[in-house]
Each structure stands twice: as structure tokens, then as C-alpha cells.
Enzyme design. Structure first.
Site, mmCIF file in Angstrom:
data_model
loop_
_atom_site.group_PDB
_atom_site.id
_atom_site.type_symbol
_atom_site.label_atom_id
_atom_site.label_comp_id
_atom_site.label_asym_id
_atom_site.label_seq_id
_atom_site.Cartn_x
_atom_site.Cartn_y
_atom_site.Cartn_z
ATOM 1 N N ARG A 1 -16.209 -69.012 42.374
ATOM 2 C CA ARG A 1 -16.124 -70.267 43.116
ATOM 3 C C ARG A 1 -16.889 -70.095 44.428
ATOM 4 O O ARG A 1 -17.180 -68.989 44.848
ATOM 5 C CB ARG A 1 -14.665 -70.648 43.430
ATOM 6 C CG ARG A 1 -13.750 -70.901 42.256
ATOM 7 C CD ARG A 1 -14.213 -71.954 41.265
ATOM 8 N NE ARG A 1 -14.489 -73.268 41.771
ATOM 9 C CZ ARG A 1 -13.863 -74.398 41.415
ATOM 10 N NH1 ARG A 1 -12.860 -74.355 40.558
ATOM 11 N NH2 ARG A 1 -14.241 -75.566 41.886
ATOM 12 N N SER A 2 -17.157 -71.206 45.091
ATOM 13 C CA SER A 2 -17.908 -71.108 46.347
ATOM 14 C C SER A 2 -17.080 -70.448 47.450
ATOM 15 O O SER A 2 -17.617 -69.807 48.347
ATOM 16 C CB SER A 2 -18.404 -72.482 46.779
ATOM 17 O OG SER A 2 -17.335 -73.391 46.825
ATOM 18 N N GLU B 1 -22.465 -69.460 49.182
ATOM 19 C CA GLU B 1 -22.560 -68.476 48.098
ATOM 20 C C GLU B 1 -23.657 -67.439 48.352
ATOM 21 O O GLU B 1 -24.083 -66.751 47.431
ATOM 22 C CB GLU B 1 -22.793 -69.177 46.764
ATOM 23 C CG GLU B 1 -21.629 -70.077 46.374
ATOM 24 C CD GLU B 1 -21.668 -70.527 44.920
ATOM 25 O OE1 GLU B 1 -22.678 -70.267 44.234
ATOM 26 O OE2 GLU B 1 -20.688 -71.139 44.491
ATOM 27 N N GLN C 1 -26.731 -78.918 44.217
ATOM 28 C CA GLN C 1 -25.983 -77.794 44.774
ATOM 29 C C GLN C 1 -26.617 -76.406 44.672
ATOM 30 O O GLN C 1 -26.537 -75.627 45.619
ATOM 31 C CB GLN C 1 -24.602 -77.790 44.113
ATOM 32 C CG GLN C 1 -23.605 -76.833 44.694
ATOM 33 C CD GLN C 1 -22.259 -77.008 44.019
ATOM 34 O OE1 GLN C 1 -21.518 -77.933 44.309
ATOM 35 N NE2 GLN C 1 -21.948 -76.134 43.087
ATOM 36 N N LYS D 1 -22.141 -66.438 36.524
ATOM 37 C CA LYS D 1 -22.683 -67.113 37.704
ATOM 38 C C LYS D 1 -21.767 -66.763 38.872
ATOM 39 O O LYS D 1 -20.611 -67.178 38.911
ATOM 40 C CB LYS D 1 -22.675 -68.624 37.435
ATOM 41 C CG LYS D 1 -23.229 -69.488 38.534
ATOM 42 C CD LYS D 1 -23.081 -70.960 38.149
ATOM 43 C CE LYS D 1 -23.586 -71.877 39.224
ATOM 44 N NZ LYS D 1 -22.731 -73.075 39.360
ATOM 45 N N LYS E 1 -14.219 -71.287 34.677
ATOM 46 C CA LYS E 1 -13.634 -70.925 35.973
ATOM 47 C C LYS E 1 -12.125 -70.840 35.783
ATOM 48 O O LYS E 1 -11.479 -71.846 35.473
ATOM 49 C CB LYS E 1 -13.943 -72.014 37.004
ATOM 50 C CG LYS E 1 -15.404 -72.096 37.456
ATOM 51 C CD LYS E 1 -15.606 -73.387 38.256
ATOM 52 C CE LYS E 1 -16.908 -73.418 39.029
ATOM 53 N NZ LYS E 1 -17.188 -74.783 39.561
ATOM 54 N N ASP F 1 -27.832 -76.263 39.218
ATOM 55 C CA ASP F 1 -26.514 -76.895 39.177
ATOM 56 C C ASP F 1 -26.649 -78.170 39.998
ATOM 57 O O ASP F 1 -26.618 -78.141 41.228
ATOM 58 C CB ASP F 1 -25.418 -75.991 39.745
ATOM 59 C CG ASP F 1 -24.039 -76.655 39.653
ATOM 60 O OD1 ASP F 1 -23.961 -77.801 39.145
ATOM 61 O OD2 ASP F 1 -23.043 -76.042 40.090
ATOM 62 N N GLU G 1 -26.774 -77.717 34.908
ATOM 63 C CA GLU G 1 -25.317 -77.863 34.977
ATOM 64 C C GLU G 1 -24.955 -79.210 35.609
ATOM 65 O O GLU G 1 -25.569 -79.618 36.594
ATOM 66 C CB GLU G 1 -24.770 -76.703 35.825
ATOM 67 C CG GLU G 1 -23.266 -76.702 36.033
ATOM 68 C CD GLU G 1 -22.826 -75.454 36.811
ATOM 69 O OE1 GLU G 1 -23.548 -74.425 36.781
ATOM 70 O OE2 GLU G 1 -21.772 -75.518 37.458
ATOM 71 N N ASP H 1 -19.515 -78.295 33.908
ATOM 72 C CA ASP H 1 -18.586 -77.673 34.859
ATOM 73 C C ASP H 1 -17.464 -78.666 35.164
ATOM 74 O O ASP H 1 -16.403 -78.618 34.534
ATOM 75 C CB ASP H 1 -19.368 -77.256 36.117
ATOM 76 C CG ASP H 1 -18.485 -76.760 37.255
ATOM 77 O OD1 ASP H 1 -17.271 -76.595 37.053
ATOM 78 O OD2 ASP H 1 -19.006 -76.542 38.376
HETATM 79 P P1 PGA Z 1 -17.435 -74.779 43.635
HETATM 80 O O1 PGA Z 1 -18.938 -74.602 43.176
HETATM 81 O O2 PGA Z 1 -16.762 -73.483 43.500
HETATM 82 O O3 PGA Z 1 -17.552 -75.292 45.028
HETATM 83 O O4 PGA Z 1 -16.842 -75.818 42.698
HETATM 84 C C1 PGA Z 1 -19.321 -73.868 42.048
HETATM 85 C C2 PGA Z 1 -19.975 -74.751 41.007
HETATM 86 O O5 PGA Z 1 -20.036 -75.966 41.161
HETATM 87 O O6 PGA Z 1 -20.423 -74.245 39.990
HETATM 88 ZN ZN ZN Z 2 -21.040 -76.405 39.165
#
Ligand code: PGA
Ligand code: ZN
Length: 427
Positions: A368-369, A207, A165, A390, A339, A244, A287, A314
Site C-alpha cells: 500500500r502507499s 512510494e 497515480q 508491486k 492487497k 496505474d 491498472e 485494483d
Molecule cells: P494505495 O495505492 O495503497 O494508496 O491504494 C496503491 C494502488 O493504488 O495500487
Molecule cells: Zn492501484
């Protein structure tokens, strides 16, 4: 001071889908507001984000039900209550009554929880980061976090170019947050130039990172090192790399499938791949190297690399104190991604961060994304002295809202401003 009124509405997030905004008014007239973010690579242990499921509106992603839960249930239950964030969060959890906040929705609960915190901080006349430190019982000085910044995106945040990712940089050698961002900016724009030279797309992913089709995941690591060198930054000395892997999202029945490389691995091979990268590149943080419930894989990963690389959980922890406790007991990972919307209230998040501090696990506060213009997490990272943050890349306003808040805080703190710099295992 008591809660006078609570109101919510449906607004938009950075991906063009609805999200919840709440406003809390206190008896003295101060108003607090908050918008909640939304993930794409969502773990199964996260609190539930309530979506309407009405295909006629916003492809089923409307949040009118969550908004209704605030305006018609939460508002009346909180009215007249003591404006105490711990009590308000407790009441919110009680009203919901489920372990994963699925009745009223974690998006409804979090919007009210964060808006209340802002309202109380305003009422007390103190900056939000200071108030959060108070509630979280952190007695150290505020700390500007070292950013972990997305440069190359893949996985669920991009269009199928890579399975993993995020490929990120960590400007740990900078002497201030401002300088750290400047260094990242050099790398970001240099990567753009390199991609242009190679005739690859420079379109941005969710992002704000680039999402070029590369020959494989390792090419992303090479690209980051090349960009650092061209920008006169020393890989491993000035700046490190973070990955990640977000492996939960390509894991099934004991197998990790890198579709873009035509490669299928078991957990041991996955761990070996990560270990090899850490040997050959300045990778400081990995991650979700293993999937959210692959505890065995996580144990192997931690035994093999836990003494020399930050292993960040995560999906594994989902900011859930119970899962963090389990991880510590099993000797799994050494850092936790934080988060707010994975757990759904401010005080549970603060308590999770306190657990990490007690057990010596590093913390990385994360956006978050799908995110918004709300910079709340900047204050969370500074006040709680999290050490790392992050946010995504250094482009797109939902990201820069947080970076810019951090720049302002650094300026305002003046002589008191301290940049975290070196992350665990940085040289
Ligand atoms: P997400 O990605 O907000 O789509 O979960 C962020 C991450 O995985 O750190
Ligand atoms: Zn993550």
C-alpha cells in the site's frame, strides 16, 4: 498447539500515521508478529480500516479502537483455540459479523490473521512462504515475482503534479530477481539525472517514486523510455511499462477529469487514450483504467485491449472473491491486484488468489502507499507463485524491506530459485 495470547499496539506507518501491530504467542512459546499497511487511494469496496476519528490525536487517524478490539475482544475469544489459520480467520470473521469488517476493523482482523500465520509457520519450523503455499493449496514450486516498480508518482501519492497515480517499469527480460532489481535501479537513477538536467524536482512521493511536474501524462511514458535507452535497456524487449491510472479517484458522474491537462473524457475517450498509449509505447499493464463501478467502461476496455495488454483490477476487485467472480462472469479485466488489507484476512486473500489461478487471471501482489517494515507480502508472492509484485519504488525502507526479503529468498532457494520474468503479453 493452541493460541496462548494475543496482544496489539499502535505503531507508525511510512506516512507518519498510526497503524496496528499484533503479536500472537502459541502454547509452545513461538511468537508471530505483523503490521498492517494503509492505502491513500482507497476503493469503496475495500474492507473498513477502523480509525478513531479523534481530531486531537494524529488528525483523527489513531487506531486505538482497533488495538482495543484486539486486546479486549479478539484476544479472549482466541485464547486456547487450535492454532489453525483457517479456523482463526473464520473466528475473526464471526466475531466481527459484518461483510466489510467494520465492527472490529479490517486493520484489527488482518494484524491478528497475519501474526497467527507467522507464529504457526515458526512453530512448524518452515519458512513463511512455504507455509502460505500449504494453506493456499498451491503445489507448484516457489517463484520469485517479476516486480512492477514505481518510478514516477502522481495522483493521491504526490503533490498534484499528475492525475494518474503510477508510471512503473517491468524488468521482465532479466534472468533473475537480483538482475531485475539492478535494471530497475539503473532506470531509477537515470530518471533522477534527467530530472536534474531539466531543473525539475527529484523529491520523492509516498512510494519512493519521483513526482516532477510534467507537461502531461504522456511525458512520463517518454521519460521512462528515454531512461531505459540511456541505461542501455531495450524498451519493450528487456523492460516494459505499467501504468496505474487509479481512475476511480478522478471519476465523477461518467466523466474522467485529468485536471493537470485540463481534459475531461467519457469512458470511450478514456479507453481510446489508453489504447493509443499501448500502440505507441511498450505498455504491458494498465491498472484501474476505468473506475471501480464503471463496469460498462471496463467491458469496453477489455474488449478493445484484453487480448494484448494486462488489464489489472485494483479498486474494481478490492481482492474480494465475490467481485472477482463478477468480473470473470462479465468478461472484465484479465488480472487482479492482491492487497491483503482490502479484504482483511489472510485466508480470504489466498482463496481469492486461488480463484484467479482457476480462471486464468494473472495476480499481482501489492503493497500500500502507506506501508511498514513488515515484508509479509514478499513471502505471499513467492509461496503462492503469484508471478508479479508491486511494492513501490526501490527507495525507502518500507519498500526495500520487501525487496530485500525477496533477495534473501532468492539466495536461499539457490538452484530452486526461479524468476517469473515474462509477464502476460510481454514479447
Ligand atoms: P494505495 O495505492 O495503497 O494508496 O491504494 C496503491 C494502488 O493504488 O495500487
Ligand atoms: Zn492501484
Amino acid at each position: 498447539m493452541t493460541v496462548k495470547s494475543v496482544h496489539a499496539r499502535e505503531v507508525l506507518d511510512s506516512r507518519g500515521y498510526p497503524t496496528v501491530e499484533a503479536e500472537v504467542v502459541l502454547s509452545n512459546g513461538t511468537v508471530g508478529w505483523a503490521l498492517v499497511p494503509s492505502g491513500a487511494s482507497i476503493g469503496t469496496h475495500e474492507a473498513l480500516e477502523l480509525r478513531d476519528g479523534d481530531a486531537e490525536r494524529w488528525e483523527g487517524k489513531g487506531v486505538l479502537e482497533a488495538v482495543h478490539n484486539i486486546n479486549d475482544h479478539i484476544a479472549s475469544a482466541l485464547r486456547g483455540m487450535d492454532a489453525d489459520v483457517r479456523k482463526v480467520d473464520e473466528r475473526l470473521r464471526e466475531l466481527d459479523g459484518t461483510t466489510n469488517k467494520s465492527r472490529l476493523g479490517a486493520n484489527a482482523l488482518l494484524a491478528v490473521s497475519l501474526a497467527t500465520a507467522r507464529a504457526v509457520a515458526y512453530a512448524k519450523g518452515i519458512p513463511l512462504y512455504r507455509f502460505l503455499a500449504e494453506v493456499g493449496s498451491v503445489h507448484t514450486s516457489p517463484l520469485l515475482p517479476t516486480p512492477m516498480v514505481n518510478i514516477i508518482s502522481g495522483g493521491l501519492h504526490a503533490g498534484g503534479n499528475l492525475d494518474m497515480q503510477d508510471f512503473l517499469v517491468i524488468p521482465f527480460g532479466a534472468s533473475s530477481f537480483r538482475q531485475a532489481l539492478e535494471w530497475v535501479g539503473k532506470v531509477y537513477h537515470t530518471v533522477k539525472r534527467i530530472l536534474q538536467e531539466r531543473g525539475l524536482t527529484t523529491l520523492l512521493a509516498d512510494e519512493g517514486g519521483f513526482s516532477p511536474p510534467l507537461t502531461g501524462h504522456e511525458e512520463a511514458l517518454r521519460l521512462l523510455c528515454e531512461a531505459m535507452e540511456r541505461a542501455k535497456l531495450r524498451p519493450g524487449d528487456d523492460m516494459g511499462i505499467a501504468v496505474d491510472v487509479a481512475s476511480t479517484h478522478f471519476y465523477r458522474d461518467g466523466r474522467y477529469t485529468l485536471r493537470t491537462e485540463g481534459r475531461i473524457m467519457d469512458a470511450d475517450e478514456m479507453v481510446a487514450l489508453i489504447a493509443d498509449w499501448c500502440n505507441r509505447y511498450p505498455v504491458l499493464s494498465v491498472e484501474d483504467g476505468c473506475a471501480e463501478d464503471d463496469w460498462q467502461g471496463w467491458q469496453n476496455l477489455t474488449q478493445r485491449l484484453g487480448g494484448k495488454v494486462q488489464l489489472l483490477g485494483d479498486d474494481l476487485f478490492a481482492t474480494n472473491p465475490q467481485r472477482i467472480r463478477q468480473g470473470v462472469a462479465m468478461g472484465v479485466a484479465n488480472a487482479v491486484l492482491i492487497k491483503l488489507n482490502q479484504i482483511g484476512t489472510l485466508t480470504e486473500t489466498l482463496d481469492g488468489m486461488a480463484l484467479c489461478r482457476r480462471w486464468g487471471y494473472a495476480t499481482v501482489v501489492s503493497a500500500r502507499s502507506g506501508d511498514t517494515e513488515d515484508p509479509f507480502i514478499a513471502d505471499l508472492a513467492v509461496g503462492m507463485a503469484a508471478g508479479q509484485i508491486k511494492i513501490g519504488s526501490v527507495a525507502r525502507s518500507e519498500r526495500t524491506a520487501k525487496y530485500n526479503r525477496l533477495l534473501r529468498l532468492e539466495e536461499r532457494l539457490g538452484n530452486e530459485a526461479k524468476y517469473a520474468g515474462r509477464t502476460p503479453f510481454a514479447r
